[in-house]
Design a protein around this motif. Structure first.
Motif, PDB file in Angstrom:
ATOM      1  N   TRP A 112     -13.540  11.763 -13.939  1.00 29.68           N
ATOM      2  CA  TRP A 112     -12.821  12.680 -14.829  1.00 29.68           C
ATOM      3  C   TRP A 112     -11.986  13.687 -14.036  1.00 29.68           C
ATOM      4  O   TRP A 112     -12.469  14.247 -13.057  1.00 29.68           O
ATOM      5  N   PRO A 113     -10.698  13.849 -14.427  1.00 30.14           N
ATOM      6  CA  PRO A 113      -9.979  13.341 -15.592  1.00 30.14           C
ATOM      7  C   PRO A 113      -9.201  12.050 -15.320  1.00 30.14           C
ATOM      8  O   PRO A 113      -8.326  11.682 -16.088  1.00 30.14           O
ATOM      9  N   LEU A 114      -9.491  11.366 -14.223  1.00 31.53           N
ATOM     10  CA  LEU A 114      -8.719  10.185 -13.844  1.00 31.53           C
ATOM     11  C   LEU A 114      -9.279   8.923 -14.493  1.00 31.53           C
ATOM     12  O   LEU A 114     -10.451   8.590 -14.322  1.00 31.53           O
ATOM     13  N   ARG A 115      -8.401   8.223 -15.217  1.00 31.05           N
ATOM     14  CA  ARG A 115      -8.758   6.949 -15.817  1.00 31.05           C
ATOM     15  C   ARG A 115      -8.180   5.811 -14.966  1.00 31.05           C
ATOM     16  O   ARG A 115      -7.484   6.047 -13.978  1.00 31.05           O
ATOM     17  N   LEU A 116      -8.465   4.588 -15.407  1.00 34.84           N
ATOM     18  CA  LEU A 116      -8.049   3.409 -14.649  1.00 34.84           C
ATOM     19  C   LEU A 116      -6.547   3.412 -14.361  1.00 34.84           C
ATOM     20  O   LEU A 116      -6.117   3.129 -13.238  1.00 34.84           O
ATOM     21  N   PHE A 117      -5.729   3.735 -15.372  1.00 32.01           N
ATOM     22  CA  PHE A 117      -4.289   3.671 -15.195  1.00 32.01           C
ATOM     23  C   PHE A 117      -3.728   4.864 -14.414  1.00 32.01           C
ATOM     24  O   PHE A 117      -2.529   4.939 -14.169  1.00 32.01           O
ATOM     25  N   ASP A 118      -4.595   5.790 -14.022  1.00 27.70           N
ATOM     26  CA  ASP A 118      -4.184   6.890 -13.143  1.00 27.70           C
ATOM     27  C   ASP A 118      -4.418   6.537 -11.675  1.00 27.70           C
ATOM     28  O   ASP A 118      -3.960   7.263 -10.790  1.00 27.70           O
ATOM     29  N   CYS A 119      -5.147   5.452 -11.423  1.00 32.83           N
ATOM     30  CA  CYS A 119      -5.591   5.142 -10.065  1.00 32.83           C
ATOM     31  C   CYS A 119      -4.804   3.972  -9.471  1.00 32.83           C
ATOM     32  O   CYS A 119      -4.392   3.057 -10.182  1.00 32.83           O
ATOM     33  N   SER A 120      -4.614   4.024  -8.181  1.00 34.09           N
ATOM     34  CA  SER A 120      -3.890   2.951  -7.498  1.00 34.09           C
ATOM     35  C   SER A 120      -4.785   1.726  -7.358  1.00 34.09           C
ATOM     36  O   SER A 120      -5.996   1.837  -7.209  1.00 34.09           O
ATOM     37  N   PRO A 121      -4.191   0.527  -7.420  1.00 35.57           N
ATOM     38  CA  PRO A 121      -4.984  -0.697  -7.287  1.00 35.57           C
ATOM     39  C   PRO A 121      -5.241  -1.050  -5.833  1.00 35.57           C
ATOM     40  O   PRO A 121      -4.594  -0.522  -4.926  1.00 35.57           O
ATOM     41  N   ILE A 122      -6.188  -1.925  -5.618  1.00 35.37           N
ATOM     42  CA  ILE A 122      -6.377  -2.545  -4.305  1.00 35.37           C
ATOM     43  C   ILE A 122      -5.238  -3.551  -4.122  1.00 35.37           C
ATOM     44  O   ILE A 122      -4.973  -4.354  -5.019  1.00 35.37           O
ATOM     45  N   THR A 123      -4.578  -3.499  -2.985  1.00 37.87           N
ATOM     46  CA  THR A 123      -3.372  -4.316  -2.847  1.00 37.87           C
ATOM     47  C   THR A 123      -3.111  -4.725  -1.409  1.00 37.87           C
ATOM     48  O   THR A 123      -3.671  -4.151  -0.473  1.00 37.87           O
ATOM     49  N   ASP A 124      -2.255  -5.713  -1.272  1.00 38.39           N
ATOM     50  CA  ASP A 124      -1.716  -6.121   0.024  1.00 38.39           C
ATOM     51  C   ASP A 124      -0.206  -5.915  -0.038  1.00 38.39           C
ATOM     52  O   ASP A 124       0.428  -6.272  -1.037  1.00 38.39           O
ATOM     53  N   GLY A 125       0.370  -5.358   1.014  1.00 44.28           N
ATOM     54  CA  GLY A 125       1.818  -5.173   1.001  1.00 44.28           C
ATOM     55  C   GLY A 125       2.327  -4.530   2.270  1.00 44.28           C
ATOM     56  O   GLY A 125       1.552  -4.046   3.108  1.00 44.28           O
ATOM     57  N   ALA A 126       3.648  -4.548   2.413  1.00 45.45           N
ATOM     58  CA  ALA A 126       4.291  -3.958   3.590  1.00 45.45           C
ATOM     59  C   ALA A 126       5.713  -3.561   3.232  1.00 45.45           C
ATOM     60  O   ALA A 126       6.331  -4.120   2.324  1.00 45.45           O
ATOM     61  N   ALA A 127       6.219  -2.585   3.958  1.00 48.33           N
ATOM     62  CA  ALA A 127       7.609  -2.143   3.800  1.00 48.33           C
ATOM     63  C   ALA A 127       8.096  -1.623   5.137  1.00 48.33           C
ATOM     64  O   ALA A 127       7.287  -1.231   5.995  1.00 48.33           O
ATOM     65  N   CYS A 128       9.402  -1.619   5.346  1.00 50.98           N
ATOM     66  CA  CYS A 128       9.930  -1.027   6.571  1.00 50.98           C
ATOM     67  C   CYS A 128      11.359  -0.552   6.359  1.00 50.98           C
ATOM     68  O   CYS A 128      12.051  -0.999   5.431  1.00 50.98           O
ATOM     69  N   VAL A 129      11.761   0.395   7.193  1.00 48.13           N
ATOM     70  CA  VAL A 129      13.115   0.942   7.149  1.00 48.13           C
ATOM     71  C   VAL A 129      13.666   1.008   8.567  1.00 48.13           C
ATOM     72  O   VAL A 129      12.907   1.057   9.549  1.00 48.13           O
ATOM     73  N   LEU A 130      14.992   1.026   8.649  1.00 47.50           N
ATOM     74  CA  LEU A 130      15.660   1.194   9.939  1.00 47.50           C
ATOM     75  C   LEU A 130      16.331   2.553   9.952  1.00 47.50           C
ATOM     76  O   LEU A 130      17.162   2.861   9.092  1.00 47.50           O
ATOM     77  N   LEU A 131      15.949   3.370  10.923  1.00 45.81           N
ATOM     78  CA  LEU A 131      16.534   4.694  11.105  1.00 45.81           C
ATOM     79  C   LEU A 131      17.435   4.683  12.335  1.00 45.81           C
ATOM     80  O   LEU A 131      17.085   4.078  13.358  1.00 45.81           O
ATOM     81  N   VAL A 132      18.566   5.370  12.238  1.00 40.39           N
ATOM     82  CA  VAL A 132      19.472   5.460  13.389  1.00 40.39           C
ATOM     83  C   VAL A 132      20.039   6.866  13.474  1.00 40.39           C
ATOM     84  O   VAL A 132      20.030   7.624  12.499  1.00 40.39           O
ATOM     85  N   ALA A 133      20.547   7.198  14.646  1.00 43.72           N
ATOM     86  CA  ALA A 133      21.231   8.482  14.819  1.00 43.72           C
ATOM     87  C   ALA A 133      22.483   8.501  13.940  1.00 43.72           C
ATOM     88  O   ALA A 133      23.182   7.489  13.804  1.00 43.72           O
ATOM     89  N   GLU A 134      22.754   9.649  13.331  1.00 46.18           N
ATOM     90  CA  GLU A 134      23.868   9.746  12.389  1.00 46.18           C
ATOM     91  C   GLU A 134      25.188   9.290  12.995  1.00 46.18           C
ATOM     92  O   GLU A 134      25.973   8.593  12.332  1.00 46.18           O
ATOM     93  N   GLU A 135      25.419   9.599  14.246  1.00 47.41           N
ATOM     94  CA  GLU A 135      26.695   9.252  14.862  1.00 47.41           C
ATOM     95  C   GLU A 135      26.856   7.748  15.083  1.00 47.41           C
ATOM     96  O   GLU A 135      27.964   7.269  15.348  1.00 47.41           O
ATOM     97  N   ARG A 136      25.754   7.008  14.942  1.00 41.69           N
ATOM     98  CA  ARG A 136      25.834   5.556  15.107  1.00 41.69           C
ATOM     99  C   ARG A 136      25.681   4.799  13.784  1.00 41.69           C
ATOM    100  O   ARG A 136      25.713   3.570  13.766  1.00 41.69           O
ATOM    101  N   ALA A 137      25.518   5.526  12.709  1.00 42.05           N
ATOM    102  CA  ALA A 137      25.207   4.894  11.423  1.00 42.05           C
ATOM    103  C   ALA A 137      26.280   3.910  10.982  1.00 42.05           C
ATOM    104  O   ALA A 137      25.981   2.859  10.400  1.00 42.05           O
ATOM    105  N   ARG A 138      27.580   4.217  11.276  1.00 48.83           N
ATOM    106  CA  ARG A 138      28.668   3.349  10.812  1.00 48.83           C
ATOM    107  C   ARG A 138      28.692   2.002  11.534  1.00 48.83           C
ATOM    108  O   ARG A 138      29.395   1.090  11.112  1.00 48.83           O
TER     109      ARG A 138
END
Length: 286
Positions: A235-261
């Motif tokens: 309480w007060p968290l119900r099932l739809f308030d909670c994150s599921p058990i999961t498998d996953g991945a994500a990634c991003v590429l960061l660069v210096a602003e002067e090289r972004a173009r």
């Protein structure tokens, strides 16, 4: 709190993720490879992997979830980026976000120009009880866990404190669940890509197919207040308030602003980041 401007511009020029869900036939590195390939395809002008100078991987506990330590170098090897330096960042559920922050700081400091940041977790290999135990290691095992706190319990305690201070009600949390599922329905890679009404209809259709009593919810609110359909977890968290058990991945590429173009004509500039002074909350994320 003082706000410090980044000493050097940082831009996001590519992002990718794999499908989230339960994948018994895949490892964490399989998921990360998919996310990396998706990110690479998103870079408008292409990406030569040899340009990547540093890798930060957000991961809470591949040691316990998969029995695999040395996570960052393993992921770097899987996408062909050895011998780049690769560092695992662990900060419980905020691991991916803090890895992103480290990537930003690495470029802003002038140390690197091109940094790969990722997050990966492979949780479903363990049964639910062991996942609960693994997540519980993010709590204080000397004081908090012996007192009976589970991970949902931690956030339930935070939620009740927030309710007391700001007047929030459980219905405010239900608005968040509705919003999150609406957003998830727009993402083909989301674990549950359905709205709450679609979820309700699925339950109704399943009951009819099995010749069981058909639910008579009038709307989302009746569904979310139904103790059988949306049971209380802590309480007060119900099932739809909670994150599921999961498998996953994500990634991003960061660069210096002067090289972004070099990578895209439409870079996303990062103006800052912050690590909250309280416990991180459980995700994706990403």
């Amino acid at each position: 709190m003082a706000i410090n401007k980044l000493p050097r511009g940082v831009a996001l020029v590519g992002a990718g993720m794999c499908k989230f869900g339960a994948f018994p036939d895949k490892t964490g590195r399989d998921l990360f490879v998919q996310a990396f390939q998706d990110m690479r395809a998103s870079v408008d002008k292409g990406l030569d992997p040899n340009l990547v100078e540093m890798i930060y991987i957000g991961n809470y506990s591949s040691d316990l979830f998969e029995g695999q330590g040395h996570t960052a170098p393993i992921m770097a090897d899987a996408v062909g980026l050895v011998p780049r330096p690769a560092v695992r960042v662990e900060d419980a559920c905020a691991s991916g976000g803090v890895a992103l922050r480290q990537g930003i700081l690495a470029i802003a400091s002038g140390l690197y120009d091109v940094v790969l940041v990722g997050g990966v977790e492979r949780m479903t290999k363990l049964p639910t009880a062991e996942v609960t135990d693994t997540l519980g290691t993010a709590g204080d095992t000397l004081y908090e866990i012996p007192a009976g706190l589970t991970f949902p319990g931690f956030y339930a305690a935070m939620a009740t404190a927030y309710m007391h201070r700001y007047g929030m009600t459980p219905e405010h949390l239900m608005h968040v669940a509705i919003k999150n599922h609406n957003n998830g329905a727009l993402n083909p890679k989301a674990q549950f890509g359905v709205t709450i009404p679609a979820w309700m209809q699925g339950r109704i259709d399943a009951a009819k197919k099995k010749n069981k009593p058909v639910p008579t919810w009038k709307d989302e609110w009746e569904f979310l207040h139904d103790d059988a359909a949306n049971p209380m977890v802590a309480w007060p968290l119900r099932l739809f308030d909670c994150s599921p058990i999961t498998d996953g991945a994500a990634c991003v590429l960061l660069v210096a602003e002067e090289r972004a173009r070099e990578f895209t004509d439409k870079p996303i500039l990062i103006i800052g980041s912050a690590k909250p002074p309280m416990w991180p909350c459980t995700t994706a994320t990403t």
